[in-house]
Each structure stands twice: as structure tokens, then as C-alpha cells.
Design a protein around this motif. Sequence first.
Motif, mmCIF file in Angstrom:
data_model
loop_
_atom_site.group_PDB
_atom_site.id
_atom_site.type_symbol
_atom_site.label_atom_id
_atom_site.label_comp_id
_atom_site.label_asym_id
_atom_site.label_seq_id
_atom_site.Cartn_x
_atom_site.Cartn_y
_atom_site.Cartn_z
ATOM 1 N N LYS A 308 0.840 -1.196 0.000
ATOM 2 C CA LYS A 308 0.000 0.000 0.000
ATOM 3 C C LYS A 308 0.879 1.251 0.000
ATOM 4 C CE LYS A 308 -3.546 -2.302 2.798
ATOM 5 N NZ LYS A 308 -4.133 -2.395 4.162
ATOM 6 N N SER A 309 0.508 2.204 -0.821
ATOM 7 C CA SER A 309 1.183 3.500 -0.738
ATOM 8 C C SER A 309 0.795 4.157 0.579
ATOM 9 C CB SER A 309 0.764 4.387 -1.907
ATOM 10 O OG SER A 309 -0.553 4.877 -1.710
ATOM 11 N N PRO A 310 1.548 5.156 1.050
ATOM 12 C CA PRO A 310 1.184 5.838 2.294
ATOM 13 C C PRO A 310 -0.240 6.385 2.289
ATOM 14 C CG PRO A 310 3.432 6.384 1.723
ATOM 15 C CD PRO A 310 2.886 5.591 0.571
ATOM 16 N N VAL A 311 -0.674 6.941 1.169
ATOM 17 C CA VAL A 311 -2.035 7.477 1.101
ATOM 18 C C VAL A 311 -3.052 6.354 1.164
ATOM 19 C CG1 VAL A 311 -3.696 8.661 -0.410
ATOM 20 C CG2 VAL A 311 -1.402 9.611 -0.086
ATOM 21 N N GLU A 312 -2.803 5.265 0.439
ATOM 22 C CA GLU A 312 -3.713 4.113 0.497
ATOM 23 C C GLU A 312 -3.791 3.557 1.912
ATOM 24 O OE1 GLU A 312 -3.334 1.997 -3.881
ATOM 25 O OE2 GLU A 312 -1.639 1.860 -2.511
ATOM 26 N N ARG A 336 4.399 13.165 4.857
ATOM 27 C CA ARG A 336 5.793 13.541 4.653
ATOM 28 C C ARG A 336 6.735 12.486 5.228
ATOM 29 N NH1 ARG A 336 8.582 18.663 7.630
ATOM 30 N NH2 ARG A 336 10.716 18.259 6.986
ATOM 31 N N ALA A 337 6.437 12.025 6.430
ATOM 32 C CA ALA A 337 7.303 11.038 7.079
ATOM 33 C C ALA A 337 7.299 9.701 6.336
ATOM 34 C CB ALA A 337 6.866 10.837 8.532
ATOM 35 N N LEU A 338 6.155 9.370 5.707
ATOM 36 C CA LEU A 338 6.044 8.096 4.992
ATOM 37 C C LEU A 338 6.451 8.198 3.527
ATOM 38 C CD1 LEU A 338 2.709 6.660 6.467
ATOM 39 C CD2 LEU A 338 5.064 6.022 7.041
ATOM 40 N N GLY A 339 6.637 9.423 3.018
ATOM 41 C CA GLY A 339 7.200 9.576 1.684
ATOM 42 C C GLY A 339 6.229 9.801 0.550
ATOM 43 N N GLY A 350 6.878 11.197 -10.891
ATOM 44 C CA GLY A 350 5.975 10.786 -9.818
ATOM 45 C C GLY A 350 6.667 9.930 -8.772
ATOM 46 N N TRP A 351 5.872 9.211 -8.000
ATOM 47 C CA TRP A 351 6.413 8.345 -6.949
ATOM 48 C C TRP A 351 6.757 6.974 -7.529
ATOM 49 C CZ3 TRP A 351 2.132 11.526 -6.222
ATOM 50 C CH2 TRP A 351 2.293 12.546 -5.276
ATOM 51 N N PRO A 352 7.928 6.434 -7.243
ATOM 52 C CA PRO A 352 8.315 5.144 -7.837
ATOM 53 C C PRO A 352 7.468 3.975 -7.347
ATOM 54 C CG PRO A 352 9.970 5.883 -6.243
ATOM 55 C CD PRO A 352 9.018 7.030 -6.440
ATOM 56 N N GLY A 353 6.953 4.041 -6.119
ATOM 57 C CA GLY A 353 6.046 3.006 -5.632
ATOM 58 C C GLY A 353 6.727 1.686 -5.325
ATOM 59 N N GLY A 354 5.901 0.638 -5.161
ATOM 60 C CA GLY A 354 6.421 -0.704 -4.891
ATOM 61 C C GLY A 354 7.237 -0.766 -3.614
ATOM 62 N N LYS A 355 8.369 -1.462 -3.684
ATOM 63 C CA LYS A 355 9.224 -1.625 -2.511
ATOM 64 C C LYS A 355 9.890 -0.324 -2.090
ATOM 65 C CE LYS A 355 10.165 -6.511 -3.408
ATOM 66 N NZ LYS A 355 11.193 -7.544 -3.709
ATOM 67 N N ASP A 359 11.313 1.278 3.881
ATOM 68 C CA ASP A 359 12.674 1.139 4.388
ATOM 69 C C ASP A 359 12.558 0.908 5.895
ATOM 70 O OD1 ASP A 359 12.352 3.661 5.670
ATOM 71 O OD2 ASP A 359 13.223 4.723 3.969
ATOM 72 N N SER A 360 13.684 0.810 6.584
ATOM 73 C CA SER A 360 13.629 0.425 8.000
ATOM 74 C C SER A 360 12.841 1.417 8.841
ATOM 75 C CB SER A 360 15.050 0.277 8.561
ATOM 76 O OG SER A 360 15.786 1.480 8.380
ATOM 77 N N SER A 361 12.995 2.716 8.570
ATOM 78 C CA SER A 361 12.294 3.704 9.393
ATOM 79 C C SER A 361 10.827 3.829 9.010
ATOM 80 C CB SER A 361 12.981 5.070 9.265
ATOM 81 O OG SER A 361 12.969 5.524 7.922
ATOM 82 N N SER A 362 10.541 3.832 7.708
ATOM 83 C CA SER A 362 9.139 3.987 7.299
ATOM 84 C C SER A 362 8.315 2.765 7.686
ATOM 85 C CB SER A 362 9.040 4.231 5.796
ATOM 86 O OG SER A 362 9.474 3.113 5.057
#
Length: 474
Positions: A308-312, A336-339, A350-355, A359-362
Motif C-alpha cells: 500500500k502506498s502511504p495514502v492508500e 511527509r514522514a512516509l514519503g 511521480g512516486w516510484p512506488g512498490g518496494k 525502508d527500516s524507518s518507514s
Amino acid sequence: MQKLQHLLWRFGFGPRTKSWDKWAALPEASWWPKLKEDALPEPVYFDVADSAVKGLLMGVGQLGKLEREDLGKDEKKELREKSRENIKSLNLHWIEEMTHSKSQLREKMALFWHGHFASRNFNVLYQQQMLHVIRTHALGNFGDLLRGVSKSAAMLAFLNNQQNKKQHPNENFAREVMELFTLGRGNYSETDIKEAARAFTGWGFRLNGDFIFRKPQHDGGNKTVLGKTGKFDGDDVLDILLEQRQTARFIVRKLYKFVVNESVIPDERINWLADRFYQSGYQVMRLLEDIARSEWFYAPENVGAKIKSPVELWVGIRRALPIEPDNPEVQLLLQRALGQVLFYPPGVAGWPGGKNWIDSSSLMLRLSVPQMLFDRRDFDVSAKADDDQQMGQGDRGGGKRRFGATIDWQPVSDLFRSVPEKDLIPRMADYLWTSSTQNLPVKVLEQHTDHSDRSALVKSSMIRLMATPEYQLC
């Protein structure tokens, strides 16, 4: 109900707790028609620009200024500052629409096109005009959408076509129209770009965002684009691009990754969908229907396979619980924190999406969001301070913010009222996860839930299941 979950996540933002029983009671053959029917109403124009911005850009008697794009230094500064605040409002307004609208299919496709036609612009009037174009044509004809976006002030400004003039062609707009919006990289030549740039000379906009064709700045000579020669203008070039079957393949492949599978993309399936999309004259709803009504859409390799994207993720949480944030602007900091900050893509692609979402922090933050909401806990805004990307969004210094919300637990309690306590976690997992619950760690989850009473068990079970890696997938 895994198939229904899958459909509602891929063509919307997941099931809404308040309406899940009504959806689940429908026969499977009615699911897609209902999604389509709910998306029929024309979208309402989001007008969040305040009177000061409108006064600067749309004042009565300002036609001369509109033509000259003549704003003083102080006016430009005021416009930039107020627009940044207004774009925050536009962001939150759209989040509310995604969360509460019955038109889930339209808003989900609008999010897709928002990433496809990525544009970063500080002018709120231009942003809300372009968003309306995208939402209006999201389920209609791709050619109309392409033309509307290409003539929007937001896109023309972002890609520098206002500076594209007969004596000094600017290739930026022509390049991105081919590379990112239609054909894809490698399916055109540098000569095609140079010639197309000449065709787009004279395309611009007035200060209020209206498209204008400035004929004196247009190169009226012959151009050769993708093997065709003529005294082409910008509309002619868009027609030539739409005549290319590669445009249909490029759009279909990108949409397939968005709604079906990001890594398993069979060429024969893409070609079949692209042929039908092209033959339909680029009717988006026809393409979506071909996907939604296919057996392979529900194949095991496509279910629960998309991050899921951050918005989803966030909108889906709000639809499931349901939630009203104490401070709506905290949602901007979370994005912002989730990218993924709406209206501020990282670049023209746009946003590359997927993996790339993880990352470790998000990942730790994503897993923590449900519990932070429940506990009204602070969270640390640690996203990088990139003003070019964030355009003044949020607090560049980071810091902690209280992430509280009012959670309406009644719809959740009602949905699981008849479920025995011993079956509560498995039933909730069936509702929240799109992936298989066959290996659900029931005992582990039970050890971390509150069994003091039925209400506490319902709440803690819901929160724990939403804080799992499986809930990050759809």
C-alpha cells in the motif's frame, strides 16, 4: 470475502466498516457494477483558494495583467505564501473525499493519474484546476485527459512550456509528454522531441490559469514527428501520439502495475488489454472492466501482493476504524514522514512506488500508526528537509507531534457483535487482511490483546491486526 476485499482495495481504498455488511450481502456479480454506479456522479470542484489568492490572480478588470503575467515582487511573495497554505487545505480536502466518498473507483483512479501526470507547482489555483481535470476524466477517455492535463497551467508551468517560443524552443514539455505520459522511454527519437517542441511553441496560460495559444510565438513551419510531416501544432502532436499503439501499451502496463501486480506482468496479457484499450478509443472504464471481470485478477499471485502506498494505507485505516484526527494537519506530516505528500511528487516521474515505499524507518512508522492513534501518542517527524520537494510543507525542523484521533468504535462493535470471542481475531483478520489468514498467529495475538471485557478485546484486536506486516499489503 477475500475476493471482495481484493476488489475494494485495488479499485478503491478498502472496505468501509459502516458499509461492509451491505457489500458482503451482494452477489459477486453485483460488486463491479456497484463500484461503477457509485462513481457515476460528476466530481465536485475543490475550491480551497482563499480570497487573497483569487484577488491576485482573478481580479475583475485585470485582463491586461492576466495577459502580461505581471505581478510585482511583493505580490509574488504573497501568492507563494498563501498558496502553500491553501495547497495544504487542498491535500486534506482530497483525503477527506477519498475517505468518505462512495465514488471510490473515481478517487482511486484519480490518485493513479495524479502520479502519472506528476506536477509540482506552488500555485494553488493551478493545482486545483488540474486536479479537477484529472478527477473529471479519471474514468473517461484518456485522450481527453491527456489534452486537458497538457493544457493545464500547472503542467505547462512545471514543464517550462511558457518559455517555449518560436525563436527559442524549449524541449522539456515535449520530452515528458512522450517519455512519461504516452510512449515511454526508447519509443521516440531526439529528433521527434525537437520537432514536437516546435509544435508546442505558443502554448501557454494566463495568470488565472486559462489556456492560451499565442500565435506570434508559434512555429508554423513543417515538422516531422514519428514519421508524419505537416504544419503541426500541439493538438496535432497529441493526436499523433494517441495514434501509436505503443501509447496504449505504455498506459496499460503502468495501470496493470497499479491495480494488479507490480512485479508479475505477463506480456501477452498486457498486449491483449492494450489492443482492446486502443480499439475502444482509449476508454479507461472499458480497460478497468476488462481487468476487474477477468479470472486472473483474482489469481492467488495477485492477491495481497501489492504494498500500500502511504495514502492508500492511511485512507484505508480511516475507512476501517473510522477516525477523525484531532488535528487534521498532522496528516500532512504523516504523509511527509512516509514519503508521499499529495501535490508534491519527488519529480516529474511521480512516486516510484512498490518496494520503494518501505525502508527500516518507514516500516516501523507504518506498523506503529494504529497504536499511536489509539494511545494518542507523539510521533517524530524525521523526514528530510527538502524545500524543493516539500514546497514549504510542514515543519522543516522535524520534531514530535501528537497523533491523536477520535475513533468511532460503534461500527466495529456492530460488525463483529455476533462473533464469539474465541473467533474474534480470525474473523477480524479476514476483514482486515487481503492475504491469506491460514498462518494467522492467533495465540501470539491473543497474548497482546486486552481481555478485560468485550469492548477492550474488540479494540485491542483491531489495533493489533492493523499493526501487522500483512496489513501493509493489499
